[in-house]
Design a protein around this motif. Structure first.
Motif, mmCIF file in Angstrom:
data_model
loop_
_atom_site.group_PDB
_atom_site.id
_atom_site.type_symbol
_atom_site.label_atom_id
_atom_site.label_comp_id
_atom_site.label_asym_id
_atom_site.label_seq_id
_atom_site.Cartn_x
_atom_site.Cartn_y
_atom_site.Cartn_z
ATOM 1 N N TRP A 108 0.719 -1.329 -0.203
ATOM 2 C CA TRP A 108 0.205 -0.533 0.176
ATOM 3 C C TRP A 108 1.240 0.840 0.278
ATOM 4 C CZ3 TRP A 108 -0.876 3.150 3.601
ATOM 5 C CH2 TRP A 108 -1.789 4.869 3.318
ATOM 6 N N LEU A 109 1.738 1.177 1.066
ATOM 7 C CA LEU A 109 2.838 2.351 1.285
ATOM 8 C C LEU A 109 3.856 2.521 -0.225
ATOM 9 C CD1 LEU A 109 4.236 2.237 4.393
ATOM 10 C CD2 LEU A 109 3.211 3.686 3.463
ATOM 11 N N ASP A 111 2.657 1.786 -3.457
ATOM 12 C CA ASP A 111 2.024 2.626 -4.145
ATOM 13 C C ASP A 111 1.177 3.669 -4.142
ATOM 14 O OD1 ASP A 111 -0.869 1.867 -6.315
ATOM 15 O OD2 ASP A 111 -1.760 1.984 -4.941
ATOM 16 N N LYS A 112 0.646 4.346 -3.186
ATOM 17 C CA LYS A 112 0.715 5.727 -2.624
ATOM 18 C C LYS A 112 1.674 6.294 -3.244
ATOM 19 C CE LYS A 112 -3.380 4.913 -1.574
ATOM 20 N NZ LYS A 112 -4.594 6.301 -2.704
ATOM 21 N N THR A 113 3.094 5.463 -2.315
ATOM 22 C CA THR A 113 4.558 6.309 -3.097
ATOM 23 C C THR A 113 4.533 7.267 -4.878
ATOM 24 O OG1 THR A 113 5.617 6.437 -1.165
ATOM 25 C CG2 THR A 113 6.948 6.949 -2.925
ATOM 26 N N GLU A 115 1.980 6.528 -6.857
ATOM 27 C CA GLU A 115 0.759 7.491 -6.883
ATOM 28 C C GLU A 115 1.369 9.177 -6.945
ATOM 29 O OE1 GLU A 115 -3.530 8.839 -5.652
ATOM 30 O OE2 GLU A 115 -2.247 6.503 -5.306
ATOM 31 N N TRP A 116 2.381 9.369 -6.076
ATOM 32 C CA TRP A 116 2.210 10.953 -5.359
ATOM 33 C C TRP A 116 3.593 10.805 -6.159
ATOM 34 C CZ3 TRP A 116 7.140 12.835 -3.707
ATOM 35 C CH2 TRP A 116 7.408 14.081 -3.123
ATOM 36 N N LYS A 127 -5.418 16.266 -7.744
ATOM 37 C CA LYS A 127 -6.793 15.510 -7.480
ATOM 38 C C LYS A 127 -8.012 16.033 -7.053
ATOM 39 C CE LYS A 127 -4.696 11.209 -6.935
ATOM 40 N NZ LYS A 127 -4.766 9.138 -6.306
#
Length: 127
Positions: A108-109, A111-113, A115-116, A127
């Motif tokens: 999850w981390l 993926d979010k990193t 994405e950012w 967004k």
């Protein structure tokens, strides 16, 4: 396996036994449906007798004897397995759950990193 593997050539009698087993099994199923007017008991008796005869014909063939030997050897091997105690099984289950939880947080981390980095820094999309 405990027994040595010996390949045998199927004889015509053995092929006939296998064909008889198939014919008996199909005949039992056909009889089950054809005897629907006779009642449920007659239907089930015909089915069970036909299937028992099919199993008997198959068991008397070389393939049936090999299958029976395989089952016997497999059961002998299952008896040799040392199964974990309850405490060991609970510990291993807890390890798996902990690993899955840690890995899910890591993914999850990640993926979010990513994405950012891609959407906010490189492309400039908000967004």
């Amino acid at each position: 396996m405990a027994t040595s593997q010996i390949e045998t050539v199927s004889t015509s009698a053995d092929k006939a036994k296998l064909a008889a087993a198939v014919v008996l099994a199909v005949g039992a199923i056909v009889a089950f449906y054809l005897l629907s007017r006779q009642g449920a008991i007659v239907q089930w008796v015909a089915l069970l007798v036909g299937l028992a005869a099919a199993v008997g014909a198959f068991a008397s063939s070389e393939s049936g004897r090999q299958l029976w030997a395989f089952g016997r050897d497999s059961w002998r091997e299952v008896k040799k397995v040392v199964w974990p105690t309850r405490k060991e099984a609970i510990q291993m289950t807890a390890y798996v759950f902990a690993f899955v939880a840690i890995m899910s947080i890591f993914l999850w981390l990640t993926d979010k990193t990513l994405e950012w980095v891609f959407f906010d820094l490189i492309l400039g999309w908000r967004k």
